[in-house]
Motif scaffolding. Structure first.
Motif, PDB file in Angstrom:
ATOM      1  N   ASP A  93       0.869  -1.171   0.000  1.00 18.84           N
ATOM      2  CA  ASP A  93       0.000   0.000   0.000  1.00 18.84           C
ATOM      3  C   ASP A  93       0.908   1.224   0.000  1.00 18.84           C
ATOM      4  OD1 ASP A  93      -1.754   2.067   0.433  1.00 18.84           O
ATOM      5  OD2 ASP A  93      -2.619   1.244   2.265  1.00 18.84           O
ATOM      6  N   ARG A  94       0.883   1.998  -1.065  1.00 23.06           N
ATOM      7  CA  ARG A  94       1.759   3.159  -1.205  1.00 23.06           C
ATOM      8  C   ARG A  94       1.174   4.409  -0.551  1.00 23.06           C
ATOM      9  NH1 ARG A  94       6.592   2.339  -2.144  1.00 23.06           N
ATOM     10  NH2 ARG A  94       6.823   4.173  -3.410  1.00 23.06           N
ATOM     11  N   GLY A  95      -0.022   4.311  -0.008  1.00 25.23           N
ATOM     12  CA  GLY A  95      -0.682   5.468   0.586  1.00 25.23           C
ATOM     13  C   GLY A  95      -1.504   6.199  -0.467  1.00 25.23           C
ATOM     14  N   GLY A  96      -2.496   6.906  -0.041  1.00 26.26           N
ATOM     15  CA  GLY A  96      -3.336   7.658  -0.958  1.00 26.26           C
ATOM     16  C   GLY A  96      -4.175   6.782  -1.873  1.00 26.26           C
ATOM     17  N   GLY A  97      -4.443   5.552  -1.471  1.00 29.06           N
ATOM     18  CA  GLY A  97      -5.283   4.665  -2.259  1.00 29.06           C
ATOM     19  C   GLY A  97      -4.561   3.922  -3.365  1.00 29.06           C
ATOM     20  N   SER A  98      -3.261   4.101  -3.497  1.00 32.68           N
ATOM     21  CA  SER A  98      -2.540   3.381  -4.553  1.00 32.68           C
ATOM     22  C   SER A  98      -1.739   2.227  -3.955  1.00 32.68           C
ATOM     23  CB  SER A  98      -1.610   4.321  -5.315  1.00 32.68           C
ATOM     24  OG  SER A  98      -0.547   4.746  -4.492  1.00 32.68           O
ATOM     25  N   SER A  99      -1.571   1.193  -4.754  1.00 35.61           N
ATOM     26  CA  SER A  99      -0.771   0.054  -4.317  1.00 35.61           C
ATOM     27  C   SER A  99       0.076  -0.411  -5.491  1.00 35.61           C
ATOM     28  CB  SER A  99      -1.661  -1.082  -3.797  1.00 35.61           C
ATOM     29  OG  SER A  99      -2.430  -1.600  -4.857  1.00 35.61           O
ATOM     30  N   ARG A 100       1.078  -1.206  -5.193  1.00 35.85           N
ATOM     31  CA  ARG A 100       1.897  -1.760  -6.270  1.00 35.85           C
ATOM     32  C   ARG A 100       2.417  -3.107  -5.841  1.00 35.85           C
ATOM     33  NH1 ARG A 100       7.912   1.005  -6.373  1.00 35.85           N
ATOM     34  NH2 ARG A 100       8.363   0.000  -4.435  1.00 35.85           N
ATOM     35  N   GLY A 101       2.631  -3.957  -6.809  1.00 37.52           N
ATOM     36  CA  GLY A 101       3.152  -5.289  -6.555  1.00 37.52           C
ATOM     37  C   GLY A 101       4.639  -5.356  -6.870  1.00 37.52           C
ATOM     38  N   GLU A 102       5.365  -6.038  -6.042  1.00 41.76           N
ATOM     39  CA  GLU A 102       6.795  -6.274  -6.246  1.00 41.76           C
ATOM     40  C   GLU A 102       7.018  -7.770  -6.235  1.00 41.76           C
ATOM     41  OE1 GLU A 102       9.399  -4.195  -6.738  1.00 41.76           O
ATOM     42  OE2 GLU A 102       8.100  -2.431  -6.688  1.00 41.76           O
ATOM     43  N   THR A 103       7.680  -8.293  -7.239  1.00 39.17           N
ATOM     44  CA  THR A 103       7.973  -9.716  -7.298  1.00 39.17           C
ATOM     45  C   THR A 103       9.478  -9.914  -7.221  1.00 39.17           C
ATOM     46  OG1 THR A 103       6.031 -10.085  -8.679  1.00 39.17           O
ATOM     47  CG2 THR A 103       7.683 -11.821  -8.656  1.00 39.17           C
ATOM     48  N   ILE A 104       9.890 -10.828  -6.366  1.00 42.89           N
ATOM     49  CA  ILE A 104      11.315 -11.162  -6.245  1.00 42.89           C
ATOM     50  C   ILE A 104      11.467 -12.677  -6.331  1.00 42.89           C
ATOM     51  CG2 ILE A 104      12.034  -9.120  -4.964  1.00 42.89           C
ATOM     52  CD1 ILE A 104      11.746 -10.639  -2.387  1.00 42.89           C
ATOM     53  N   GLU A 105      12.568 -13.091  -6.905  1.00 41.91           N
ATOM     54  CA  GLU A 105      12.865 -14.519  -6.991  1.00 41.91           C
ATOM     55  C   GLU A 105      14.123 -14.784  -6.173  1.00 41.91           C
ATOM     56  OE1 GLU A 105      14.192 -17.459 -10.483  1.00 41.91           O
ATOM     57  OE2 GLU A 105      12.223 -16.540 -10.768  1.00 41.91           O
ATOM     58  N   LEU A 106      14.035 -15.748  -5.285  1.00 46.25           N
ATOM     59  CA  LEU A 106      15.121 -16.029  -4.352  1.00 46.25           C
ATOM     60  C   LEU A 106      15.517 -17.499  -4.409  1.00 46.25           C
ATOM     61  CD1 LEU A 106      13.426 -14.274  -1.315  1.00 46.25           C
ATOM     62  CD2 LEU A 106      15.223 -13.296  -2.712  1.00 46.25           C
ATOM     63  N   THR A 107      16.793 -17.758  -4.184  1.00 42.68           N
ATOM     64  CA  THR A 107      17.214 -19.140  -3.974  1.00 42.68           C
ATOM     65  C   THR A 107      16.720 -19.551  -2.597  1.00 42.68           C
ATOM     66  OG1 THR A 107      19.310 -18.519  -2.939  1.00 42.68           O
ATOM     67  CG2 THR A 107      19.310 -18.785  -5.362  1.00 42.68           C
ATOM     68  N   LEU A 108      16.747 -20.827  -2.286  1.00 47.67           N
ATOM     69  CA  LEU A 108      16.273 -21.254  -0.956  1.00 47.67           C
ATOM     70  C   LEU A 108      17.070 -20.603   0.174  1.00 47.67           C
ATOM     71  CD1 LEU A 108      15.260 -24.982  -1.435  1.00 47.67           C
ATOM     72  CD2 LEU A 108      13.801 -22.997  -1.101  1.00 47.67           C
ATOM     73  N   PRO A 109      18.434 -20.555   0.123  1.00 43.29           N
ATOM     74  CA  PRO A 109      19.159 -19.877   1.214  1.00 43.29           C
ATOM     75  C   PRO A 109      18.769 -18.395   1.332  1.00 43.29           C
ATOM     76  CG  PRO A 109      20.671 -21.247  -0.040  1.00 43.29           C
ATOM     77  CD  PRO A 109      19.368 -21.241  -0.789  1.00 43.29           C
ATOM     78  N   GLN A 110      18.584 -17.722   0.190  1.00 42.38           N
ATOM     79  CA  GLN A 110      18.167 -16.325   0.238  1.00 42.38           C
ATOM     80  C   GLN A 110      16.779 -16.198   0.853  1.00 42.38           C
ATOM     81  OE1 GLN A 110      18.525 -15.510  -3.972  1.00 42.38           O
ATOM     82  NE2 GLN A 110      20.340 -14.230  -3.657  1.00 42.38           N
ATOM     83  N   PHE A 111      15.881 -17.116   0.513  1.00 41.52           N
ATOM     84  CA  PHE A 111      14.529 -17.088   1.071  1.00 41.52           C
ATOM     85  C   PHE A 111      14.569 -17.252   2.588  1.00 41.52           C
ATOM     86  CE2 PHE A 111      10.734 -19.415   2.509  1.00 41.52           C
ATOM     87  CZ  PHE A 111       9.780 -18.436   2.268  1.00 41.52           C
ATOM     88  N   TYR A 112      15.387 -18.181   3.085  1.00 37.99           N
ATOM     89  CA  TYR A 112      15.466 -18.376   4.530  1.00 37.99           C
ATOM     90  C   TYR A 112      16.073 -17.157   5.221  1.00 37.99           C
ATOM     91  CZ  TYR A 112      13.900 -23.179   4.087  1.00 37.99           C
ATOM     92  OH  TYR A 112      13.146 -24.282   3.838  1.00 37.99           O
ATOM     93  N   ASP A 113      17.042 -16.495   4.580  1.00 39.95           N
ATOM     94  CA  ASP A 113      17.592 -15.252   5.133  1.00 39.95           C
ATOM     95  C   ASP A 113      16.513 -14.165   5.166  1.00 39.95           C
ATOM     96  OD1 ASP A 113      20.089 -16.376   5.506  1.00 39.95           O
ATOM     97  OD2 ASP A 113      20.939 -15.529   3.650  1.00 39.95           O
ATOM     98  N   PHE A 114      15.740 -14.070   4.073  1.00 40.72           N
ATOM     99  CA  PHE A 114      14.642 -13.108   3.997  1.00 40.72           C
ATOM    100  C   PHE A 114      13.620 -13.379   5.100  1.00 40.72           C
ATOM    101  CE2 PHE A 114      10.331 -12.278   2.222  1.00 40.72           C
ATOM    102  CZ  PHE A 114      10.397 -10.895   2.141  1.00 40.72           C
ATOM    103  N   LEU A 115      13.270 -14.632   5.273  1.00 35.58           N
ATOM    104  CA  LEU A 115      12.309 -15.011   6.303  1.00 35.58           C
ATOM    105  C   LEU A 115      12.814 -14.634   7.690  1.00 35.58           C
ATOM    106  CD1 LEU A 115       9.644 -16.444   6.972  1.00 35.58           C
ATOM    107  CD2 LEU A 115      10.910 -18.593   7.018  1.00 35.58           C
TER     108      LEU A 115
END
Length: 135
Positions: free
Chosen positions: A98-120
């Motif tokens: 939610d960017r505020g003011g009623g607007s939103s945007r989607g962000e997509t990221i692709e992670l390796t499993l180790p990167q995903f666990y670090d992100f988590l």
């Protein structure tokens, strides 16, 4: 006067982000040219209002980029022009912000499993920090 006040705002925001102690803020004020007595008054006020300032900064940050939805999917690369990429596992994460003011945007990221666990792990730390500040 205005540049001085803007400079102080930057200093205090940085001190808040780095969670500087009352003593460190007092030392910084002395380095900026305040005499010891005035620096101690500023440091004392910093110590008294640090929790309130931290909560306020966290709320301002979170209101601008509030996470609305999170989707993830697990995948395995079945074919690729690069032989070493075949069979590689990955996690695709889509964040709806939610960017505020009623607007939103989607962000997509692709992670390796180790990167995903670090992100988590980082997301869990952020969650714990937000719970501590709001509690």
């Amino acid at each position: 006067l205005r540049p001085s006040l803007l400079g102080l705002i930057v200093v205090f925001k940085g001190a808040g982000r780095r969670r500087l102690t009352q003593e460190l803020v007092g030392q910084d004020m002395e380095r900026f040219g305040l005499d010891e007595g005035k620096a101690q008054v500023v440091a004392s006020l910093w110590g008294r209002y640090l929790a309130l300032l931290s909560r306020s900064m966290a709320q301002q940050t979170m209101s601008a980029n509030r996470l609305v939805d999170l989707e993830w999917r697990f995948g395995v690369t079945a074919a690729s022009s690069e032989v070493e990429s075949t069979g590689r596992t990955f996690v695709q994460v889509k964040l709806e912000l939610d960017r505020g003011g009623g607007s939103s945007r989607g962000e997509t990221i692709e992670l390796t499993l180790p990167q995903f666990y670090d992100f988590l792990k980082e997301m869990e730390k952020a969650h714990a920090c937000m719970n501590m500040l709001s509690g």
